[in-house]
Design an enzyme around this catalytic site. Structure first.
Site, mmCIF file in Angstrom:
data_model
loop_
_atom_site.group_PDB
_atom_site.id
_atom_site.type_symbol
_atom_site.label_atom_id
_atom_site.label_comp_id
_atom_site.label_asym_id
_atom_site.label_seq_id
_atom_site.Cartn_x
_atom_site.Cartn_y
_atom_site.Cartn_z
ATOM 1 N N SER A 43 -6.648 -6.250 5.045
ATOM 2 C CA SER A 43 -6.599 -5.717 3.704
ATOM 3 C C SER A 43 -7.829 -5.785 3.025
ATOM 4 O O SER A 43 -8.908 -5.247 3.531
ATOM 5 C CB SER A 43 -5.558 -6.579 3.095
ATOM 6 O OG SER A 43 -5.255 -5.976 1.612
ATOM 7 N N ASP A 48 -2.521 -0.784 0.234
ATOM 8 C CA ASP A 48 -1.511 -1.105 -0.419
ATOM 9 C C ASP A 48 -1.682 -1.492 -1.904
ATOM 10 O O ASP A 48 -0.635 -2.092 -2.359
ATOM 11 C CB ASP A 48 -0.585 -2.042 0.421
ATOM 12 C CG ASP A 48 -1.524 -3.195 0.724
ATOM 13 O OD1 ASP A 48 -2.721 -3.474 -0.002
ATOM 14 O OD2 ASP A 48 -0.743 -4.276 1.371
#
Ligand code: 16G
Ligand code: ZN
Length: 536
Positions: free
Chosen positions: A66, A287
């Site tokens: 991430s 995300d």
């Protein structure tokens, strides 16, 4: 057993100091990439067990870290409906990964199969993907070796955003059923989003250009690809993709991306922000989403996850009202303790919707949101989505409209349910949702920011000897341990107006985090420093 033993010998787990263990945390296993080879192999073993336990439905594995620096990586498992691995299974992941030898690993694997009544001869299927980190390439090779050793059907979707992998798992498992989620391919994902976007816009136009910072991560190429599916003139869609260089791994998440913007409370320095231009940032695996602009008068203004949440709740709440479904469908908004108090007040008092607070981590919010017909959940950091129950979808389709306005509301709701990723927070899908809502409301970012005023707040990271000594309750808003600490925090909070503060152990780093809110910026800073000193 022989196949697993032989394959495992090629993927050893690096031992930790005595008494320390690898744990499957809020984001799966995440650490320096060179520690992850053996761990990823063992996660592959667990994914195959999980698929066999789940009637041979496909399980997902995503390799990503991430918003972490380029040298890190991570691996996590996705359940058949595209949501996060069931919590009970996190312990099994931890048990497999910490087995001290290849032989012990096989023992743990077989014991899990017996205890969980798993038929090791049943078919198993795992679909997987990775972000753009160079280390991902060898890690998925380790994963593939585990799938091979356990006779598991493997589908390698190569480079993807995290939410795309979640989509693909659900699409794979629902293919050919009445609940088919979409075509299980990357193209299927783009087509579904583009079609739903068109339906949700209903002839409206987007209000001005948008600069999208992709953190030099996988979101860059994927957003570029998606844009090919949209007739831009039709919607006045004018997107400039920046920070989309995935060929220089060292610049991933460096001084850009949603995490940088949220924690530093400023725009990425590159490219130089143009005053007044609508902007947003994704994180390294696309995300999370944060909107902002640099105002010629007041400077940087940020619209974070709380803003996206209240925008979505307000728009969808109004549509449900116009659709005549207010008494039929229960709407709930899920937040964490990090949500700005002003957003909570706005949602409860102005929108008159219930707000539920859960511990940090998407799995907690997702789970609570599933309890509503329409569950809006966002973390302040920009990760979130809106979930629609089967009853809600049915109501959008089956309700007989009595007026053109009611028909429009029902159709828009149905389109939103297709546009918004139902499996997990998805920056690309969330961005399209925000653009649809702003286009419907004819709002600028400034109009959006005017809905309420954020309370000044401060987040600090505190180095502590052992973060495991910190135990919380009440959705992480109060400390149970160390003893006496909460009383001291309460005393500190009392000294300030409109103040609130909490301390919790990080789920992703060996540190504690302190959050404080107060009537003025200097008071919020002071309170955060005080609480930090209490727990140090
Ligand atoms: C993970 C979580 C994120 C959470 C963050 C908190 C997922 C997919 N990600 O990144 O939701 O906000 O951890 O980190 O659940 P912390 O525990 O270190 O504060
Ligand atoms: Zn992310």
């Amino acid at each position: 057993d022989q196949a697993i033993l032989a394959a495992s010998a090629k993927h050893p787990v690096v031992p930790l100091e005595k008494g320390r263990f690898y744990t499957y945390g809020t984001a799966g296993f995440r650490m320096k990439a060179d520690l992850l080879d053996g761990i990823t192999f063992r996660v592959g073993l667990l994914a195959s067990l999980r698929s066999r336990k789940q009637n041979s439905r496909a399980i997902g594995v995503m390799v990503t870290a991430s918003h972490n620096p380029a040298a890190d990586n991570g691996v996590k498992i996705v359940d058949p409906l595209g949501d996060m691995l069931e919590q009970e299974w996190e312990h099994y992941a931890t048990a497999l990964v910490n087995a001290p030898s290849d032989e012990k690993l096989v023992e743990v694997y077989n014991r899990l199969a017996v205890d969980l009544k798993i038929d090791l001869k049943a078919p198993a299927k795992v679909v997987y993907g990775r972000d753009t980190r160079p280390s991902g390439h060898t890690l998925v090779a380790a994963l593939a070796d585990a799938l091979d050793a356990t006779n598991t059907e493997a589908v390698d979707f190569k480079i993807l955003t995290t939410p795309q992998l979640h989509y693909l798992v659900r699409a794979t498992n629902s293919e050919g059923t009445p609940l088919a989620y979409g075509t299980p391919s990357e193209t299927g994902y783009y087509e579904k989003l583009a079609e739903a976007f068109g339906r949700a816009m209903r002839g409206r136009k987007i209000n001005g250009p948008l600069v999208v910072d992709c953190a030099n991560g996988v979101g860059g190429p994927k957003l570029q690809e998606f844009l090919k599916y949209i007739p831009k003139e039709k919607y006045n869609l004018d997107v400039t993709v920046v920070n989309d260089d995935v060929l220089r791994p060292e610049i991933l998440n460096l001084e850009c991306g949603a995490d940088f913007v949220k924690t530093r409370q400023r725009a990425p320095p590159n490219p130089k922000p143009q005053p007044g231009v609508r902007s947003c940032s994704l994180d390294g695996d696309a995300d999370r989403l944060i909107y902002y602009w640099v105002d010629p008068d007041s400077g940087f203004v940020m619209l974070d996850g709380d803003r996206i949440s209240s925008l979505a709740a307000s728009f969808i709440g109004d549509l449900v009202e116009t659709a005549g479904l207010r008494d039929e469908l229960r709407i709930g908004v899920v937040q964490t303790a990090y949500a700005n108090g002003a957003s909570t007040t706005y949602i409860t008092q102005h929108l008159k919707l219930p707000v539920i607070c859960t511990p940090t981590g998407v799995k907690h919010l997702h789970h609570v949101a599933q309890g509503y017909d329409i569950g809006v959940y966002f973390e302040a950091n920009g990760h979130g989505t809106v979930l629609f129950s089967p009853d809600a979808l049915q109501a959008f389709r089956k309700t007989q409209p009595q007026s053109p306005a009611q028909k429009e509301a029902l159709d828009t709701l149905a389109a939103l349910a297709d546009l918004i990723n139902q499996t997990v927070g998805d920056a690309i899908s969330d961005m399209l949702m925000v653009e649809v809502i702003l286009a419907h409301k004819k709002w600028t970012l400034r109009d959006w920011a005017m809905t309420y005023t954020d309370l000044p707040n401060r987040l600090v990271r505190v180095e502590v000897g052992n973060k495991d000594l910190f135990e919380t309750t009440d959705a992480e808003r109060r400390l149970l341990r160390p003893e006496g600490a909460q009383e001291e925090i309460d005393q500190a909070v009392k000294k300030y107006k409109d103040a609130r503060a909490f301390a919790r152990a990080s789920g992703t780093e060996n540190a504690c985090r302190v959050y404080a809110e107060a009537a003025t910026r200097s008071e919020a800073n002071e309170l955060a420093e005080r609480v930090a000193r209490i727990i140090e």
